[in-house]
Design a protein around this motif. Structure first.
Motif, PDB file in Angstrom:
ATOM      1  N   PHE A 435       0.826  -1.215   0.000  1.00 54.26           N
ATOM      2  CA  PHE A 435       0.000   0.000   0.000  1.00 54.26           C
ATOM      3  C   PHE A 435       0.860   1.265   0.000  1.00 54.26           C
ATOM      4  O   PHE A 435       0.440   2.298  -0.517  1.00 54.26           O
ATOM      5  N   THR A 439      -0.203   3.759  -2.729  1.00 59.11           N
ATOM      6  CA  THR A 439      -0.851   5.021  -2.319  1.00 59.11           C
ATOM      7  C   THR A 439       0.140   6.072  -1.854  1.00 59.11           C
ATOM      8  O   THR A 439      -0.251   7.211  -1.605  1.00 59.11           O
ATOM      9  N   SER A 445      -1.788   4.425   3.773  1.00 59.01           N
ATOM     10  CA  SER A 445      -1.313   3.053   3.516  1.00 59.01           C
ATOM     11  C   SER A 445      -1.375   2.215   4.792  1.00 59.01           C
ATOM     12  O   SER A 445      -1.729   1.030   4.752  1.00 59.01           O
TER      13      SER A 445
END
Length: 568
Positions: A435, A439, A445
């Motif tokens: 993540f 992101t 995240s």
């Protein structure tokens, strides 16, 4: 009044999750903006680049050796602590309070903090990972061991006491044999958790798959990183499946013995039992058999060892099988200890440098970044609240579909159980890395990683709570012609709700500690400050961060205990 207060506290927790969700800007636009990054990340990870077979096997064996040794260390430390903490075996209220406090402390301090301390004491090597994972595991293993000891039957112990046996004889001959299946099941469960946690320790220099993953991430070699992450995931899945099957077998034996058997209707023509009472004797469990045998042995010892003849069980197939497993387990533990680098010389050096190292962490200090620490602690709380809310939204439907008594189809329930197990096998750190790349750095995240990771534990606990409800009221509703959803909302869910609420607060507690760890890979929160302070040798700042997280964890844990008591 207590119920209203507990409901208000729960409402505040849920509202806090919604507020954190909004404050962190977790919305569709954020996810949509990250779609291109996800595609780019996927293209940079394929094809996967696995290490050579020999190197990969060496990394796997190194990781397993550290995990096995750490789990054994936690068991060795937890058994005496649990006996001091259990209500029926503690020598006094003071010892019980002190041991309970020590167990809570081990659980509240993240394993990465123990790793930083152990790294200063033992240096680079497997010993650091063993001590960090083992001491942190005492927090969970010690608590569950104390619960298992408190749930043992007092009958065998009372019988031993009547023969004049001492406290130690009562514990070794009557208490521990009964609790043994639960103790083994808890140790296996902790083995799974330690295997997932081993990935985190690689980022502070502990050898194994986690260290290889950390090196690949640092050099932006995503093909190698995702290949190692996949190996770690498969390893966790296999370990979880095997230990889960063993745990279910062990705990089914315990449950079968403790649950009173219903009298079966007498078959026509069957031979009647002529013994007093007219019922066949129940087959004793292995624990009960061991306790009964031990009672006779202890009675012999208590009376001088000459008046009662000691008898040993025969070498039948069952005893040979159990002895074989015991020998293999001992061999595995010895081989793991050797592979992880445990030695008396290392222990001696560690003991000599322990107190000087402890002095480096005292007194606590802020290093001139006190305001930043408070702000990052606030972000850590937001990440934990938002992650728990996401996990709740995802885990409730998945857990419901995994409960056999709700869906009615064993095949459907098994499918969703497997989905939950797969998610559970993914370490939160791996999710956080993915993540972070997709992101970007920051709290978003971390919240997404905790939200997805919560599905594994919370979904399983929800499914277990639904399946463990009393089937009687549900059958009564079915008999009146109620439909499946009416049975669920009218009987199953209301009875499982107190347990689900307890699990939700437990998940929040777990996520708060995990949010502290995810900061070391850039997922936001106070974990970033923790790792930086350790790297620049600002150990008083490390102590301050630990105390701040500890206070927050204890606050949430106290709230969880109180709410569970209210709804019990």
């Amino acid at each position: 009044m207590a119920g209203l207060s507990a409901a208000t506290a729960l409402l505040l927790c849920v509202s806090g999750g919604v507020w954190a969700f909004i404050a962190l800007r977790l919305n569709i636009a954020t996810l949509t903006d990250s779609a291109d990054n996800a595609v780019d990340f996927l293209s940079r990870t394929l094809p996967l680049d696995f290490p050579p077979a020999g190197e990969l096997l060496s990394l796997i064996w190194q990781t397993l050796a550290i995990v096995v040794s750490a789990t054994v260390l936690s068991v060795v430390l937890s058994v005496p602590l649990a006996l001091l903490a259990a209500r029926n075996t503690t020598p006094g209220a003071g010892a019980r309070l002190a041991s309970r406090g020590l167990i809570v402390l081990c659980r509240a301090v993240p394993e990465v903090v123990f790793a930083i301390t152990a790294f200063r004491v033992f240096g680079l090597g497997g010993m650091t990972g063993v001590v960090a994972l083992g001491v942190h595991s005492v927090g969970m293993v010690g608590k569950l061991y104390a619960d298992a000891v408190e749930q043992t039957d007092e009958g065998p112990r009372t019988a031993l006491r009547a023969t004049g046996a001492g406290r130690l004889q009562q514990i070794t001959a009557a208490v521990l044999p009964q609790a043994l299946p639960s103790l083994v099941a808890t140790a296996l469960h902790r083995l799974d958790i330690n295997l997932r946690a081993s990935a985190v320790l690689g980022f502070v220099g502990v050898n194994g798959l986690g260290y290889a993953l950390s090196t690949a991430i640092t050099t932006l070699d995503y093909q190698r990183a995702m290949a190692i992450a996949l190996v770690l995931l498969l390893l966790c899945f296999v370990a979880e499946s095997i230990s889960g099957a063993i745990r279910r077998t062990l705990l089914q034996d315990v449950t079968a013995v403790r649950r009173p058997r219903r009298p079966r209707p007498e078959r026509k023509g069957a031979r009647r039992d002529r013994r007093p009472g007219g019922t066949a004797p129940a087959r004793p469990s292995s624990g009960a058999t061991a306790a009964t045998t031990a009672i006779a042995t202890a009675a012999s010892v208590a009376h001088g060892g000459t008046s009662v003849r000691r008898s040993l069980p025969r070498w039948d197939a069952r005893r040979i099988r159990r002895t074989t497993w015991l020998v293999l387990t001992v061999a595995l533990v010895v081989a793991s200890a050797l592979r992880s680098g445990l030695s008396w010389s290392t222990l001696r050096r560690g003991a000599e440098s322990f107190f000087p190292t402890l002095g480096d962490f005292l007194p606590p200090g802020t290093g001139g970044i006190g305001d930043q620490l408070w702000a990052d602690l606030w972000v850590t709380l937001q990440i934990a609240l938002a992650g728990t809310l996401i996990g709740l939204v995802l885990a409730l439907p998945l857990g419901t579909l995994a409960a056999r008594n709700v869906v009615g189809s064993p095949r459907v329930a098994r499918f969703f159980r497997t989905v939950i197990l797969l998610v559970r096998a993914i370490p939160e750190l791996v999710l956080a890395i993915v993540f972070v790349v997709v992101t970007g750095l920051g709290a978003v995240s971390g919240a997404l990683a905790l939200g997805v990771g919560s599905v594994g534990l919370l979904g399983k606990l929800v499914a277990d709570s639904l399946e463990e409800t009393d089937p009687g009221p549900a059958r009564a509703l079915v008999a009146t012609g109620a439909r499946r959803h009416q049975v669920f909302f009218g009987s199953v869910l209301p009875r499982a709700w107190p347990a689900v609420v307890g699990h939700l607060l437990y998940q929040l507690d777990v996520n708060l500690r995990s949010a502290t760890l995810l900061g070391i890979v850039g997922a936001g929160g106070i974990g970033y400050d923790l790792l930086n302070a350790a790297r620049v040798l600002q150990f008083p700042v490390v102590t301050t961060i630990v105390l701040m997280v500890l206070a927050l964890v204890l606050l949430i844990e106290g709230l969880a205990v109180w709410v569970r008591k209210v709804y019990a």
